[in-house]
Write a protein that holds these residues in place. Structure first.
Motif, PDB file in Angstrom:
ATOM      1  N   TRP A  47      37.949  36.859  34.683  1.00 52.69           N
ATOM      2  CA  TRP A  47      36.629  37.245  35.161  1.00 52.69           C
ATOM      3  C   TRP A  47      36.246  38.585  34.550  1.00 52.69           C
ATOM      4  CZ3 TRP A  47      34.550  41.240  38.135  1.00 52.69           C
ATOM      5  CH2 TRP A  47      33.244  41.010  38.604  1.00 52.69           C
ATOM      6  N   ARG A  50      29.618  40.408  36.393  1.00 53.22           N
ATOM      7  CA  ARG A  50      28.512  39.592  36.860  1.00 53.22           C
ATOM      8  C   ARG A  50      27.244  40.442  36.928  1.00 53.22           C
ATOM      9  NH1 ARG A  50      28.373  38.904  43.476  1.00 53.22           N
ATOM     10  NH2 ARG A  50      28.579  41.119  43.970  1.00 53.22           N
ATOM     11  N   ASN A  59      28.462  44.194  38.368  1.00 56.18           N
ATOM     12  CA  ASN A  59      29.841  44.523  38.699  1.00 56.18           C
ATOM     13  C   ASN A  59      30.686  44.144  37.492  1.00 56.18           C
ATOM     14  OD1 ASN A  59      28.906  43.185  41.715  1.00 56.18           O
ATOM     15  ND2 ASN A  59      29.797  45.232  41.714  1.00 56.18           N
ATOM     16  N   TYR A  60      31.694  44.960  37.208  1.00 51.06           N
ATOM     17  CA  TYR A  60      32.574  44.686  36.066  1.00 51.06           C
ATOM     18  C   TYR A  60      34.034  44.681  36.496  1.00 51.06           C
ATOM     19  CZ  TYR A  60      28.760  45.616  32.733  1.00 51.06           C
ATOM     20  OH  TYR A  60      27.586  45.578  32.005  1.00 51.06           O
ATOM     21  N   ASN A  61      34.814  43.828  35.834  1.00 51.69           N
ATOM     22  CA  ASN A  61      36.261  43.941  35.880  1.00 51.69           C
ATOM     23  C   ASN A  61      36.613  45.259  35.180  1.00 51.69           C
ATOM     24  OD1 ASN A  61      39.037  43.776  35.197  1.00 51.69           O
ATOM     25  ND2 ASN A  61      38.947  41.567  34.929  1.00 51.69           N
ATOM     26  N   PRO A  62      37.399  46.120  35.817  1.00 51.68           N
ATOM     27  CA  PRO A  62      37.743  47.395  35.172  1.00 51.68           C
ATOM     28  C   PRO A  62      38.342  47.221  33.777  1.00 51.68           C
ATOM     29  CG  PRO A  62      38.399  47.429  37.474  1.00 51.68           C
ATOM     30  CD  PRO A  62      37.949  46.031  37.201  1.00 51.68           C
ATOM     31  N   SER A  63      38.996  46.088  33.551  1.00 49.96           N
ATOM     32  CA  SER A  63      39.614  45.853  32.243  1.00 49.96           C
ATOM     33  C   SER A  63      38.580  45.688  31.136  1.00 49.96           C
ATOM     34  CB  SER A  63      40.498  44.606  32.300  1.00 49.96           C
ATOM     35  OG  SER A  63      41.557  44.770  33.220  1.00 49.96           O
TER      36      SER A  63
ATOM     37  N   ILE B  98      34.140  41.661  42.970  1.00 47.54           N
ATOM     38  CA  ILE B  98      35.209  41.473  41.986  1.00 47.54           C
ATOM     39  C   ILE B  98      35.969  40.174  42.277  1.00 47.54           C
ATOM     40  CG2 ILE B  98      37.336  42.425  41.015  1.00 47.54           C
ATOM     41  CD1 ILE B  98      34.921  44.118  40.367  1.00 47.54           C
ATOM     42  N   PHE B 101      41.187  35.636  38.604  1.00 47.89           N
ATOM     43  CA  PHE B 101      41.717  34.295  38.376  1.00 47.89           C
ATOM     44  C   PHE B 101      43.242  34.331  38.380  1.00 47.89           C
ATOM     45  CE2 PHE B 101      38.280  31.472  37.216  1.00 47.89           C
ATOM     46  CZ  PHE B 101      37.257  32.323  36.821  1.00 47.89           C
TER      47      PHE B 101
END
Lengths: 118, 110
Positions: A47, A50, A59-63, B98, B101
């Motif tokens: 993910w 979004r 919103n972001y995945n920190p990665s 957040i 998966f």
């Protein structure tokens, strides 16, 4: 019929910029968030982030934060995923998906293959 | 960093029953994670089979079911068929917008 149609495959060189798209139809585009998911070759789903098409809140995945940007043009019901400087490790299939009412992903795009190679 | 765990692979005989699990390396999976299960066949986009722990998506056969057992979410396939051979992914909502998966389970039917 709800559909998410993504842009076609891309071949880029390291350091180049890129924007891929995801066009929604068959529903009110601003009423459901759009998510982006990465799948590297032979690997699982990740993910990425979004966007709320109604106000462009993200919103972001920190990665992934800082390396990709998610945006939207609600006038044409299209979400975007973009890079300012691609790396070879960005080679992957990228999927967009519509967020459903139960924190799920109810409709998926067909995927966009991005290949980054010198 | 949140890690969602799944069995890397599983095998089931045609007509058999298999239960795949989705856990957290630290903590328990609950309905508050709104677990979903996705199926992906080679070369295809994923499709959501189960969402909100146990709700089947439209058109999904009732041989697929989801639940929480103990501290994990589970996907059970009852009466497995050859075309159920796929990769299965769970995804959990972690709050604050957040998702994470799991690594996926490769299911073989033979």
């Amino acid at each position: 019929e709800v559909q998410l149609v993504q842009s076609g495959a891309e071949v880029k060189k390291p350091g180049e910029s890129l924007r891929i798209s995801c066009k929604g139809s068959g529903y009110s585009f601003t009423s459901q968030w759009i998510t982006w998911v990465r799948q590297m070759p032979g690997r699982g789903l990740e993910w990425m982030g979004r966007i709320d098409p109604s106000d462009s809140f993200t919103n972001y995945n920190p990665s992934f934060q800082g390396h990709v940007t998610v945006s939207v043009d609600k006038s044409i019901s299209t979400a975007y995923l973009q890079w300012s400087s691609l790396k070879a490790s960005d080679t992957a299939i990228y999927y967009c998906a519509r967020q459903g009412d139960y924190y799920d992903f109810d409709y998926w795009g067909q995927g966009t293959l991005v290949t980054v190679s010198s | 960093q949140t890690v969602v765990t799944q069995e890397p692979s599983f095998s089931v005989s045609p007509g058999g029953t298999v239960t795949l699990t989705c856990g957290l390396r630290s903590g328990s999976v609950s309905t508050s994670h709104y677990p979903s299960w996705l199926q992906q066949t080679p070369g295809q986009a994923p499709r959501t089979l189960i969402y909100n722990t146990n709700t089947r998506s439209s058109g999904v056969p009732d041989r697929f079911s989801g639940s929480i057992l103990g501290n994990k979410a589970t996907l059970t396939i009852t009466g497995a068929q050859a075309d159920d051979a796929s990769d299965y992914y769970c995804v959990l909502y972690m709050g604050s917008g957040i998702w994470v998966f799991g690594g996926g389970t490769k299911l073989t039917v033979l």
